[in-house]
Scaffold this motif. Structure first.
Motif, PDB file in Angstrom:
ATOM      1  N   PHE A  43       0.820  -1.213   0.000  1.00 20.41           N
ATOM      2  CA  PHE A  43       0.000   0.000   0.000  1.00 20.41           C
ATOM      3  C   PHE A  43       0.858   1.268   0.000  1.00 20.41           C
ATOM      4  O   PHE A  43       1.885   1.346   0.682  1.00 20.41           O
ATOM      5  N   GLN A  44       0.395   2.245  -0.760  1.00 19.66           N
ATOM      6  CA  GLN A  44       1.020   3.565  -0.788  1.00 19.66           C
ATOM      7  C   GLN A  44       0.566   4.341   0.449  1.00 19.66           C
ATOM      8  O   GLN A  44      -0.633   4.513   0.680  1.00 19.66           O
ATOM      9  N   GLU A  45       1.517   4.792   1.249  1.00 17.39           N
ATOM     10  CA  GLU A  45       1.197   5.547   2.460  1.00 17.39           C
ATOM     11  C   GLU A  45       1.334   7.043   2.204  1.00 17.39           C
ATOM     12  O   GLU A  45       1.981   7.469   1.238  1.00 17.39           O
ATOM     13  N   VAL A  46       0.765   7.843   3.078  1.00 17.29           N
ATOM     14  CA  VAL A  46       1.022   9.275   3.052  1.00 17.29           C
ATOM     15  C   VAL A  46       2.453   9.449   3.548  1.00 17.29           C
ATOM     16  O   VAL A  46       2.786   9.090   4.660  1.00 17.29           O
ATOM     17  N   MET A  99       1.273  -9.769  -1.574  1.00 14.25           N
ATOM     18  CA  MET A  99       0.633  -8.459  -1.468  1.00 14.25           C
ATOM     19  C   MET A  99       0.248  -8.131  -0.027  1.00 14.25           C
ATOM     20  O   MET A  99       0.051  -9.017   0.814  1.00 14.25           O
ATOM     21  N   GLU A 100       0.151  -6.843   0.228  1.00 12.12           N
ATOM     22  CA  GLU A 100      -0.343  -6.319   1.498  1.00 12.12           C
ATOM     23  C   GLU A 100      -1.852  -6.133   1.365  1.00 12.12           C
ATOM     24  O   GLU A 100      -2.339  -5.720   0.310  1.00 12.12           O
ATOM     25  N   TYR A 101      -2.587  -6.444   2.438  1.00  8.75           N
ATOM     26  CA  TYR A 101      -4.038  -6.257   2.380  1.00  8.75           C
ATOM     27  C   TYR A 101      -4.582  -5.935   3.774  1.00  8.75           C
ATOM     28  O   TYR A 101      -3.981  -6.271   4.789  1.00  8.75           O
ATOM     29  N   GLY A 102      -5.721  -5.256   3.801  1.00  7.76           N
ATOM     30  CA  GLY A 102      -6.350  -4.906   5.072  1.00  7.76           C
ATOM     31  C   GLY A 102      -6.857  -6.146   5.782  1.00  7.76           C
ATOM     32  O   GLY A 102      -7.372  -7.071   5.136  1.00  7.76           O
ATOM     33  N   VAL A 152      -0.539  -3.785  13.497  1.00  5.16           N
ATOM     34  CA  VAL A 152      -1.847  -3.710  14.140  1.00  5.16           C
ATOM     35  C   VAL A 152      -2.089  -2.273  14.601  1.00  5.16           C
ATOM     36  O   VAL A 152      -1.135  -1.526  14.886  1.00  5.16           O
ATOM     37  N   GLY A 153      -3.348  -1.876  14.643  1.00  2.30           N
ATOM     38  CA  GLY A 153      -3.689  -0.532  15.106  1.00  2.30           C
ATOM     39  C   GLY A 153      -4.885  -0.590  16.043  1.00  2.30           C
ATOM     40  O   GLY A 153      -5.855  -1.296  15.765  1.00  2.30           O
ATOM     41  N   ASN A 314      -2.929  -4.308   8.934  1.00  2.00           N
ATOM     42  CA  ASN A 314      -2.739  -4.949   7.631  1.00  2.00           C
ATOM     43  C   ASN A 314      -1.957  -6.249   7.751  1.00  2.00           C
ATOM     44  O   ASN A 314      -1.243  -6.465   8.731  1.00  2.00           O
ATOM     45  N   ASN A 315      -2.092  -7.081   6.719  1.00  4.96           N
ATOM     46  CA  ASN A 315      -1.403  -8.359   6.646  1.00  4.96           C
ATOM     47  C   ASN A 315      -0.606  -8.441   5.348  1.00  4.96           C
ATOM     48  O   ASN A 315      -0.806  -7.642   4.422  1.00  4.96           O
ATOM     49  N   ILE A 316       0.288  -9.414   5.281  1.00  4.24           N
ATOM     50  CA  ILE A 316       1.011  -9.721   4.046  1.00  4.24           C
ATOM     51  C   ILE A 316       0.652 -11.145   3.658  1.00  4.24           C
ATOM     52  O   ILE A 316       0.750 -12.064   4.479  1.00  4.24           O
ATOM     53  N   GLY A 317       0.205 -11.348   2.424  1.00  2.00           N
ATOM     54  CA  GLY A 317      -0.192 -12.682   1.995  1.00  2.00           C
ATOM     55  C   GLY A 317       0.406 -13.062   0.654  1.00  2.00           C
ATOM     56  O   GLY A 317       0.950 -12.216  -0.069  1.00  2.00           O
TER      57      GLY A 317
END
Length: 430
Positions: A43-46, A99-102, A152-153, A314-317
Motif C-alpha cells: 500500500f502507498q502511504e502518506v 501483497m499487502e491487504y487490510g 496492528v492498530g 494490515n497483513n502480508i499474503g
C-alpha cells in the motif's frame, strides 16, 4: 535509515536466519520456480519514502540470498485496491506473488479464491509463536492461515492535560465517568466538545458495545448471525449515542463525523477528549494541542477495566496463483518479520504484531504504552466472513447510529433493522 541506538540494538537481537519454508501443495499453479521475478504489491502511504527504505532493505537482503531471484515492488493506492485485487484474482498472469491487504479483507479474499493457505509454513515459522492472538485471528479463516500479520492498530482515549488541570478533573476510570467528565468539560467550556464523537465512526462506537457485553455477530465461517440487536449490544449503543447532544457533542455537527474528523477536531484544540488510534499520534503532534495532551486506555464499564478495542491493521499474503510458492512464502515472512516490523515502527509508527517486539518499542517510545496496554487487555475483530465487506461498504452500522442520534428510530428498532441487513449479507455468502 538512521535508527535510535536502543532500537538498533533491538533489531540486531531480533535478526534471525530465515529457513526455507516447508511447503504444501494447495497453490493453483503447478510451478514452484526458484528463480525469476517476484511481483509485490504494497500500500502507498502518506509520506511513503520511509516505508520504501525499509522494504528496499528487505528486498536487497532477499535478492542477495537467492541467486537468480528478483523482486519488483509496486505501491498501490489503498482507495483503488478493490478493483486491482479483483482483477489480479481473475487474471493470474498479471497478479502479484505477494501483497499487502487490510485485515478485514481476509475472509472476502479467501472466498474469492485469491489467497494461498500457508498454515503449514506459518506453524513452522519460529517467530510466529510470538504473534498476538488477535493478529493471528486476522489471517485465519475456518482454521486455515492465509498470510502473516504486518502491523496492528488500536484506539485509546486522548485527553487535554491543560483542560483537565484547569478544571480540576481526574482521568475517567469508567465509561460512566467518561460521559460525566465530557459533560463537565462542555459545561465549563462551551466552545469545546467534551468528548468528540462521530455518528459515522464505527470503530469509535464498537468499544461501547463490547464493553457492555455485546457483539457484532455470533457464529463462524458461513454461519454468522448478527448480534447487534441483543440486549447487551443495545446497552452499548445507548451509551454511545447518548453522547450526541448539546451537553457534549451536538448531533447537528457530530452525527456525520467519522474517525478522521474527530481526531482533526481534537488536534485543532476543539475537544477535551477524543477516541483515537496509535496511528493518530502524528496528526495530533502536528496540531495545536502538541505538548498539552496525554493518552490512556479507553475505560470499560467497571473501574480498572479497559474497553475492548477493534484491532485494525494490515497483513502480508501470498496469492494462490503464484508460480514461486517457496520464494513467495519466504519473502512474506521476511516482510512481516520481527526485524522488519521493528523497522516499520521506527519509520512509520506501525505497531508490531509480535507481543515481545511491541513491548520493546513501547519502552523506546512512551506514547506507545497505552496502546500496548489496550492490546494486552484484549481486543476484538470483525466477523471472519466475506459478508463483512458488504456490511461495511453499505454503512449498516453508521446508518443505525445516525438513526438513533437523529431520533428517527429508537435503539431497539434501529439495531433490529441493522441486524436484518447484516443477516441478509451473511446469508448471501452462505
Amino acid at each position: 535509515m538512521k535508527l535510535a541506538p536502543r532500537l538498533a540494538v533491538l533489531l540486531t537481537a531480533l535478526a534471525v536466519t530465515a529457513c526455507a519454508p516447508q511447503t504444501s501443495t494447495n497453490s493453483s499453479s503447478d510451478k514452484d520456480d526458484k528463480t525469476g521475478t517476484l511481483r509485490v504489491w504494497l500500500f502507498q502511504e502518506v509520506g511513503n519514502k520511509p516505508k520504501e527504505k525499509v522494504v528496499d532493505s528487505v528486498v536487497s537482503a532477499f535478492e542477495k540470498a537467492h541467486d537468480g531471484a528478483k523482486v519488483d515492488v509496486e505501491y498501490i493506492p489503498v482507495e483503488t485496491r478493490a478493483q486491482r485485487v479483483k482483477a489480479a484474482f481473475n487474471d493470474p498472469a498479471s497478479a502479484p506473488d505477494v501483497m499487502e491487504y487490510g485485515n478485514t479483507d481476509t475472509a472476502g479474499y479467501v472466498k474469492d479464491g485469491g489467497l494461498l493457505d500457508v498454515a503449514k509454513e506459518f506453524g513452522d515459522w519460529t517467530e510466529a509463536k510470538d504473534t498476538d492472538p488477535t493478529a493471528r485471528q486476522s489471517v485465519t479463516v475456518d482454521g486455515k492461515v492465509y498470510g502473516a500479520p504486518f502491523y496492528v492498530g488500536v484506539r485509546a482515549l486522548y485527553y487535554r492535560t491543560d483542560v483537565f488541570k484547569e478544571l480540576g478533573l481526574e482521568v475517567p476510570k469508567t465509561m460512566a465517568e467518561l460521559a460525566t467528565t465530557a459533560r463537565e468539560i462542555r459545561a465549563a467550556k462551551p466552545g469545546l466538545y467534551g468528548l468528540v464523537v462521530g455518528g459515522a465512526y464505527t470503530y469509535g462506537a464498537m468499544p461501547f458495545v463490547w464493553a457492555n457485553g455485546g457483539e457484532l455477530a455470533t457464529g463462524q465461517g458461513d454461519s454468522y448471525t448478527s448480534a447487534i440487536d441483543s440486549a447487551a449490544a443495545q446497552k452499548g449503543i445507548t451509551a454511545y449515542t447518548s453522547l450526541f447532544g448539546d451537553d457534549n457533542c451536538p448531533a447537528a455537527k457530530c452525527a456525520g463525523m467519522g474517525g478522521n474528523d474527530t481526531i482533526t477536531a481534537f488536534a485543532a484544540g476543539k475537544a477535551g477528549m477524543a477516541i483515537g488510534g496509535d496511528f493518530s499520534h502524528t496528526a495530533v503532534e502536528a496540531g495545536k494541542v502538541k505538548g498539552k495532551y496525554a493518552v490512556v486506555p479507553l475505560p470499560g464499564v467497571k473501574a480498572g477495566s479497559v474497553a475492548p478495542a477493534f484491532a485494525g491493521g494490515n497483513n502480508i499474503g501470498v496469492l494462490k496463483s503464484t508460480s514461486h510458492r517457496t520464494l513467495a512464502v519466504e519473502l512474506m515472512e521476511q516482510l512481516a518479520s520481527k526485524e522488519t516490523q521493528a523497522s516499520m515502527f521506527e519509520a512509520m509508527g506501525f505497531l508490531p504484531t509480535f507481543s515481545d517486539v511491541r513491548q520493546r518499542v513501547a519502552a523506546e517510545e512512551p506514547y506507545v504504552k497505552p496502546f500496548a496496554e489496550t492490546l494486552a487487555a484484549g481486543t476484538k475483530f470483525v466477523p471472519a466472513s466475506p459478508a463483512w465487506a458488504q456490511i461495511d461498504s453499505s454503512l449498516v452500522l453508521p446508518t443505525m447510529l445516525q438513526e438513533v442520534i437523529s431520533g428517527k428510530k429508537g435503539v431497539a428498532a434501529a439495531s433490529g433493522d441493522a441486524a436484518k441487513k447484516m443477516d441478509e449479507a451473511f446469508g448471501s455468502v452462505g
